[in-house]
Motif scaffolding. Structure first.
Motif, short mmCIF file in Angstrom:
data_model
loop_
_atom_site.label_atom_id
_atom_site.label_comp_id
_atom_site.label_asym_id
_atom_site.label_seq_id
_atom_site.Cartn_x
_atom_site.Cartn_y
_atom_site.Cartn_z
N ILE A 121 14.49 -59.59 19.00
CA ILE A 121 15.33 -58.49 18.52
C ILE A 121 16.56 -58.35 19.41
CG2 ILE A 121 15.43 -55.96 18.33
CD1 ILE A 121 12.63 -56.04 17.17
N GLU A 125 20.23 -58.80 17.78
CA GLU A 125 21.09 -57.61 17.76
C GLU A 125 22.37 -57.80 18.56
OE1 GLU A 125 20.90 -54.87 16.06
OE2 GLU A 125 18.93 -55.19 15.15
N ALA A 182 26.18 -47.83 16.42
CA ALA A 182 24.97 -48.41 17.00
C ALA A 182 25.26 -48.81 18.45
CB ALA A 182 24.51 -49.61 16.19
N GLN A 187 21.07 -51.65 20.06
CA GLN A 187 21.85 -51.17 18.92
C GLN A 187 21.17 -49.98 18.25
OE1 GLN A 187 25.28 -52.78 17.65
NE2 GLN A 187 24.89 -52.43 19.84
N SER A 192 18.15 -42.34 16.97
CA SER A 192 17.06 -43.21 17.42
C SER A 192 16.97 -43.22 18.94
CB SER A 192 17.28 -44.64 16.91
OG SER A 192 17.18 -44.69 15.50
N ARG A 303 10.67 -54.45 9.91
CA ARG A 303 11.61 -53.91 8.92
C ARG A 303 11.96 -52.45 9.17
NH1 ARG A 303 11.13 -53.03 4.20
NH2 ARG A 303 13.08 -53.79 3.30
N ARG A 304 11.15 -51.75 9.96
CA ARG A 304 11.52 -50.39 10.35
C ARG A 304 12.74 -50.42 11.27
NH1 ARG A 304 7.31 -46.60 10.30
NH2 ARG A 304 8.89 -45.15 11.08
N TYR A 305 12.90 -51.51 11.97
CA TYR A 305 14.06 -51.67 12.86
C TYR A 305 15.30 -51.99 12.04
CZ TYR A 305 15.90 -52.43 17.58
OH TYR A 305 16.59 -52.30 18.76
N ASN A 306 15.14 -52.82 11.04
CA ASN A 306 16.23 -53.18 10.13
C ASN A 306 15.59 -53.51 8.78
OD1 ASN A 306 18.11 -54.79 8.57
ND2 ASN A 306 19.29 -55.13 10.43
N SER A 308 15.53 -55.22 6.18
CA SER A 308 15.94 -56.43 5.47
C SER A 308 14.86 -57.48 5.63
CB SER A 308 17.27 -56.95 6.05
OG SER A 308 17.46 -58.32 5.75
N TYR A 311 16.21 -60.31 7.79
CA TYR A 311 16.23 -59.95 9.21
C TYR A 311 14.84 -60.09 9.82
CZ TYR A 311 16.72 -57.03 13.41
OH TYR A 311 16.71 -56.55 14.70
#
Length: 323
Positions: A121, A125, A182, A187, A192, A303-306, A308, A311
């Motif tokens: 990650i 990022e 971000a 990011q 957050s 996917r909670r982070y992004n 997609s 991703y």
């Protein structure tokens, strides 16, 4: 036909009109900031914090341009994958993994999140901290809250950023990030950061800009709080039987892994998959006949982070290569 006198009159007036338009826009931004400042004070943020944060900001045209820019095309899975899983990024990931082994072990002991996922990650990022963004976060958020597409969302993030400054985790001039606000190595958006950033090195500040310890621990905390399971992997590439029904693919279809094995799904690397009850989905991100993946609960945590699929798949694949 435009005569010379009319032409000269218009030319002479143009700078005046442009100046008047710019002045009106600046005045509108100033009024907007005054409203945010009043709301901040009502929520306990000190006048000095607001004054210092707003001292040198102005509407940022580049922020608005990036926010409004429509992509010229949608990347295919293969384009997205190949653009991010470069050999350079993999090798750099292996290097920083080794350099930070002791730190990553300490982060794992506290949060029970795979160190290689944390590093992946970080790598995707910000290229392992190589580029964390050059925008003044307060200015970017204020611009988007004033004249962007999602006013309310960015106003809330702007107020969160002011609270972060109030806490003393970072100075306004050091609060840099992306055009959308971000921040730092992970990011994180300001909201957050408030919920999930941690002071892992114990210096009294949650510094996701210059502290590797705080940055990696904050990523791990994000995943841990999102439901990471340390005894499960994210997923794996699989091979599908010739008669596999594509309608069964997708995140919404979740079955025990053993059910997919009965349908003829096998591991792409030739290993034997255990007939577990582990909830599994089959993803077909690319073209027909392309790669297929079996993904587990930790994929959904990524996917909670992004949010997609591309991703999350690249994070999983990069983490495997880093290891």
């Amino acid at each position: 036909m435009l005569n010379r006198r009319s032409f000269l009159t218009r030319v002479a007036a143009a700078p005046v009109l442009a100046s008047a338009t710019a002045h009106a826009a600046t005045a509108g931004f100033t009024d907007f900031l005054a409203g945010v400042a009043a709301e901040a004070r009502r929520n306990g943020i000190a006048d000095e914090t607001v004054r210092r944060a707003f001292a040198i900001i102005r509407p940022n045209d580049k922020v608005l341009e990036l926010d409004r820019r429509q992509p010229e095309f949608t990347l295919t899975w293969e384009q997205y994958r190949d653009g991010r899983l470069s050999q350079q990024r993999i090798q750099r990931g292996q290097q920083v993994f080794g350099e930070n082994q002791a730190l990553l072990d300490a982060v794992w002991r506290r949060y029970q999140v795979s160190p290689r996922i944390v590093v992946a990650i970080w790598g995707l990022e910000t290229n392992y901290g190589g580029f964390t963004g050059n925008f003044n976060v307060i200015e970017a958020l204020a611009t988007l809250a004033w004249d962007g597409r999602r006013h309310e969302f960015f106003r809330k993030e702007l107020l969160a950023a002011l609270r972060i400054l109030q806490e003393g985790d970072v100075a306004p001039e050091q609060m840099r990030g992306s055009y959308a606000g971000a921040m730092g190595n992970p990011q994180f958006m300001p909201s957050s950061f408030e919920r999930l950033a941690v002071d892992f090195d114990g210096d009294g500040r949650r510094d996701i800009w210059s502290s590797t310890a705080d940055s990696l621990a904050s990523i791990a905390n994000y995943l841990a709080r999102s439901g990471w399971r340390d005894d499960e992997r994210w997923g794996r590439e699989v091979l599908l039987p010739p008669n596999f029904d594509p309608a069964l693919a997708g995140r919404s279809t979740r079955r025990p892994l053993r059910d997919w094995l009965r349908l003829g799904v096998t591991a792409a690397d030739g290993t034997t998959l255990p007939p577990l009850e582990m909830e599994t989905s089959i993803l077909l991100p690319g073209t027909p006949g392309g790669q297929a993946f079996a993904v587990y609960k930790n994929f959904h945590v990524i996917r909670r982070y992004n949010p997609s699929d591309y991703y999350a798949l690249v994070i999983g694949l990069l983490s495997d290569r880093i290891a």
